[in-house]
Design an enzyme around this catalytic site. Structure first.
Site, PDB file in Angstrom:
ATOM      1  N   CYS A   2       0.732  -1.185   0.096  1.00  0.00           N
ATOM      2  CA  CYS A   2      -0.031   0.064   0.105  1.00  0.00           C
ATOM      3  C   CYS A   2       0.868   1.396  -0.151  1.00  0.00           C
ATOM      4  O   CYS A   2       2.055   1.281   0.802  1.00  0.00           O
ATOM      5  CB  CYS A   2      -1.023  -0.018   1.185  1.00  0.00           C
ATOM      6  SG  CYS A   2      -1.938  -1.207   1.359  1.00  0.00           S
ATOM      7  N   ASN A  99      -1.355   2.276   5.612  1.00  0.00           N
ATOM      8  CA  ASN A  99      -0.504   1.167   4.993  1.00  0.00           C
ATOM      9  C   ASN A  99       0.099   0.240   6.176  1.00  0.00           C
ATOM     10  O   ASN A  99       0.628   0.842   7.109  1.00  0.00           O
ATOM     11  CB  ASN A  99       0.803   2.027   4.473  1.00  0.00           C
ATOM     12  CG  ASN A  99       2.166   1.200   3.927  1.00  0.00           C
ATOM     13  OD1 ASN A  99       3.058   1.577   4.099  1.00  0.00           O
ATOM     14  ND2 ASN A  99       1.744  -0.201   3.914  1.00  0.00           N
ATOM     15  N   GLU A 486       7.099 -14.937 -11.536  1.00  0.00           N
ATOM     16  CA  GLU A 486       6.584 -13.497 -10.955  1.00  0.00           C
ATOM     17  C   GLU A 486       6.073 -12.976 -12.099  1.00  0.00           C
ATOM     18  O   GLU A 486       5.049 -12.311 -11.874  1.00  0.00           O
ATOM     19  CB  GLU A 486       7.790 -12.794 -10.507  1.00  0.00           C
ATOM     20  CG  GLU A 486       8.308 -12.857  -9.343  1.00  0.00           C
ATOM     21  CD  GLU A 486       8.980 -11.854  -8.878  1.00  0.00           C
ATOM     22  OE1 GLU A 486       9.092 -11.144  -7.672  1.00  0.00           O
ATOM     23  OE2 GLU A 486      10.442 -11.724  -9.633  1.00  0.00           O
TER      24      GLU A 486
HETATM   25  C1  G6P Z   1       8.729  -8.504  -2.639  1.00  0.00           C
HETATM   26  C2  G6P Z   1       9.272  -8.193  -4.043  1.00  0.00           C
HETATM   27  C3  G6P Z   1      10.633  -8.786  -4.720  1.00  0.00           C
HETATM   28  C4  G6P Z   1      11.454  -8.523  -3.430  1.00  0.00           C
HETATM   29  C5  G6P Z   1      11.125  -8.922  -2.198  1.00  0.00           C
HETATM   30  C6  G6P Z   1      11.912  -8.484  -0.911  1.00  0.00           C
HETATM   31  O1  G6P Z   1       8.392 -10.033  -2.609  1.00  0.00           O
HETATM   32  O2  G6P Z   1       8.066  -8.471  -4.820  1.00  0.00           O
HETATM   33  O3  G6P Z   1      10.940  -8.327  -5.833  1.00  0.00           O
HETATM   34  O4  G6P Z   1      12.616  -9.288  -3.806  1.00  0.00           O
HETATM   35  O5  G6P Z   1       9.701  -8.380  -1.716  1.00  0.00           O
HETATM   36  O6  G6P Z   1      11.962  -7.205  -0.940  1.00  0.00           O
HETATM   37  P1  G6P Z   1      13.274  -6.028  -0.437  1.00  0.00           P
HETATM   38  O7  G6P Z   1      12.697  -4.621  -0.567  1.00  0.00           O
HETATM   39  O8  G6P Z   1      13.412  -6.473   1.013  1.00  0.00           O
HETATM   40  O9  G6P Z   1      14.469  -6.468  -1.254  1.00  0.00           O
END
Ligand code: G6P
Length: 606
Positions: A2, A99, A486
């Site tokens: 969000c 959020n 994805e």
């Molecule tokens: C979500 C996103 C991913 C990412 C993961 C961790 O699932 O879609 O692309 O790798 O979060 O996010 P971060 O910001 O902690 O790297």
């Protein structure tokens, strides 16, 4: 997940909110809404679907004319995406956007029901809105204080009160919030790109701090109402960096930004040809003290950690355990003050990673954050931080963040290996030099875009596929498989090539695509035997290897030849075709590449 925004100034508030929300859609995009003061009344418009639906609704049913309001783009947690469940929530007196997740909302709801409140949505947020209304007696600060004392969980809240038609209030705990300040205007937003069109100056709001936007200014208070002076931050990137810049999708733009991202991340950390991480406090003395290293992260960032594990263990001979953050935090990990826990996160806001960090500190381990977003929660809470300088990553599927995360692991591994005398200075300099040249190597691989597109055309109709590899290639193929899942919605699995025959090979039938990564020369023959095993069962083999290796064309259908660097560094060039194949498969399937279904970029809830 969000995104929330708030605006007070002289512009068309509805337009500002919509434009700002568009920059936050990566945080969630299943519904959106705004609450804007028009003639001293709170007017709300909200809609299921993308922001565009909301914009159309406003254009068709009547624009809200005002200069003060709040907005929201949603990734549903409680209650399906629907008009009713969309934010803002509230009534004629108060309206809020949220959020995060309120964990004790059921209890609060029961309490409020007894007081005569009724609820129309299935959201946790509506209970906060009604609780705010319950405590509101004409003093917003008092009501906010009472609400914050009662709600449990994570939140960034934007609030408006009917009796204060020129003001936006906001407060946060565990979900990010920044306060933008321009000339005679002020903003709140979940992330910096939301405000960049108007200003680069912002404050970071800390836990339980309340900001009041009024008269084009922002004032920040602690929860008891004491005014706080804060240091003004300036965004180190501009709007252009957060826009597509001529590319059809952010993902393609970000894949192509990788050479530069590696350059800006690696170059400042090299002194006299040697890796130098002392800027974050990681001196050789400190580094050699650690008996164990843990890498904790989610999604792609966790996959970067897997590459880190192979590289650190191989070069520096220090044991590395890689954990998914949501598992780590509940598995009662054994940690002590001789351990280093590395938290990897692009956003620096991922809820599970943040909690894993808290736990690691509590248990006495040293913590190091590898983070992309400056001033994010994880960056601020860790003992040490190494910023990756990838610039804003907007596409939900992460690409350049992975690339820079692994480049930091290389720096770390080289420095640690040298400090522990596992490699000599000459070898350390040789490896570092290859890392410095990596932007050119990646650029070379980017020229293979057309070939990847062609291979993608062979995958679009597949229902399933396998990625296989050994060692570093196995770590890498996990990322390749995740990327494809994805954004193309094709089911795939990544398997250790040698493990296939223990069950998974039963899935291989005629024409099933298998992407085999074989860049580790000492394992090449072994991997190739596994490729022969799948080929003899009818697989269509896409083979990723060094360009000077000639694979038998009877066994492999398509070969992607990569420029050769040391095997240990091969994940950097080798991930590029995997990203491009996923990208083009998604494009060919007509999917929304940058905003895949059900996902969000920044996962700020458990
Ligand atoms: C979500 C996103 C991913 C990412 C993961 C961790 O699932 O879609 O692309 O790798 O979060 O996010 P971060 O910001 O902690 O790297």
């Amino acid at each position: 997940m969000c995104g929330i925004v708030g605006y007070v100034g002289k512009r068309d508030c509805t337009k500002v909110l919509l434009d700002s929300l568009a920059k936050l859609e990566y945080r969630g995009y299943d519904s959106a809404g705004v609450a804007v003061f028009e003639n001293s009344e709170i007017k709300v418009s909200k809609s299921k679907g993308r922001l565009l639906e909301l914009k159309n609704k406003l254009e068709n049913e009547g624009w809200i004319d005002g200069c003060c309001g709040i907005g929201h783009t949603r990734w549903a947690t409680h209650g399906e995406p629907s008009d009713i469940n969309s934010h803002p929530h509230g009534n004629r007196r108060v309206s809020i956007v949220h959020n995060g997740i309120i964990e004790n909302y059921q209890k609060i709801k029961k309490f409020l029901e007894k007081k005569g409140y009724t609820f129309e949505s299935q959201t946790d947020t509506e209970t906060v809105a009604k609780l705010l209304d319950y405590y509101y007696d004409g003093d917003p600060m008092y009501a906010i204080r009472r609400v914050v004392a009662e709600i449990e969980g994570s939140y960034a809240l934007g609030m408006v009160f009917k009796e204060f038609p020129n003001a936006v209030y906001a407060v946060r705990k565990d979900s990010p919030l920044i306060v933008g300040v321009g000339k005679d205007e002020a903003f709140v937003a979940s992330d910096v790109p939301a405000i960049l069109e108007y200003t680069k100056d912002y404050y970071l709001l800390e836990r339980d701090e309340v900001v009041v936007l009024k008269n084009g200014k922002a004032e920040i208070f602690d929860i008891h109402g004491m005014k706080i002076e804060k240091e003004l931050q300036t965004a180190d990137f501009d709007l252009e960096a957060a826009e597509k810049g001529g590319y059809p999708h952010f993902m393609l733009k970000e894949i192509n930004e990788q050479p530069n991202a590696v350059k800006t991340t690696v170059t400042p950390r090299i002194t006299d040809g040697m890796p130098d991480l002392s800027e974050c406090g990681l001196t050789p003395e400190r580094l050699t003290r650690y008996k164990n290293i843990f890498v904790v992260a989610c999604g792609t960032a966790m996959h970067a950690g897997l590459v880190g594990k192979y590289v650190i263990e191989q070069l520096a001979r220090v044991p590395v355990t890689v954990d998914v953050a949501s598992e780590f935090r509940y598995r009662d990990p054994i940690l002590c003050d001789e351990d280093l826990v590395i938290l990897v996160s692009q956003s620096g806001e991922t809820a599970d990673t943040r909690e894993a960090l808290r736990l690691s500190k509590e248990r006495g381990a040293d913590t190091l954050a590898i983070v992309n977003v400056k001033g994010s929660s994880i960056a601020r809470a860790a003992d040490m931080v190494i910023y990756t300088h990838a610039g804003p990553e907007i596409s939900v599927a992460s690409t350049k963040a992975y690339m820079v995360q692994i480049s930091v692991f290389y720096l770390l591994a080289f420095e640690l290996a040298y400090a522990k005398e596992k490699i000599d200075r000459e070898e350390c300099m040789r490896l570092t030099k290859q890392l410095l040249r990596m932007p050119d190597t990646i650029n070379e691989v980017l020229q293979k875009s057309e070939q990847c597109k062609y291979i993608a055309s062979k995958l679009v109709n597949a229902g399933n596929l396998l990625y296989i590899g050994r060692g570093l290639d196995y770590a890498l193929s996990m990322e390749g498989s995740l990327k494809l899942k994805e954004i193309s919605y094709i089911h795939s699995e990544s398997y250790a090539a040698g493990e296939l025959k223990h069950g998974t090979i039963s899935l291989v039938t005629d024409g099933m695509p298998v992407i085999a990564v074989a860049t580790q020369r000492k394992l090449y023959e072994k991997t190739f035997s596994n490729v022969e095993e799948v080929k003899s069962r009818g697989a269509m083999v896409i083979f990723v290897t060094h360009e000077n290796i000639k694979a038998d064309s009877k066994t492999v259908d398509y070969v992607i030849g990569l420029p050769s660097v040391d095997d240990i560094l091969m994940p950097m060039p080798a991930v590029v075709p995997l990203q491009l194949i996923a990208y083009y498969t998604s494009v060919l399937k007509g999917n929304d590449v940058d905003k895949p279904r059900n996902l969000a970029k920044s996962v700020t809830v458990e």
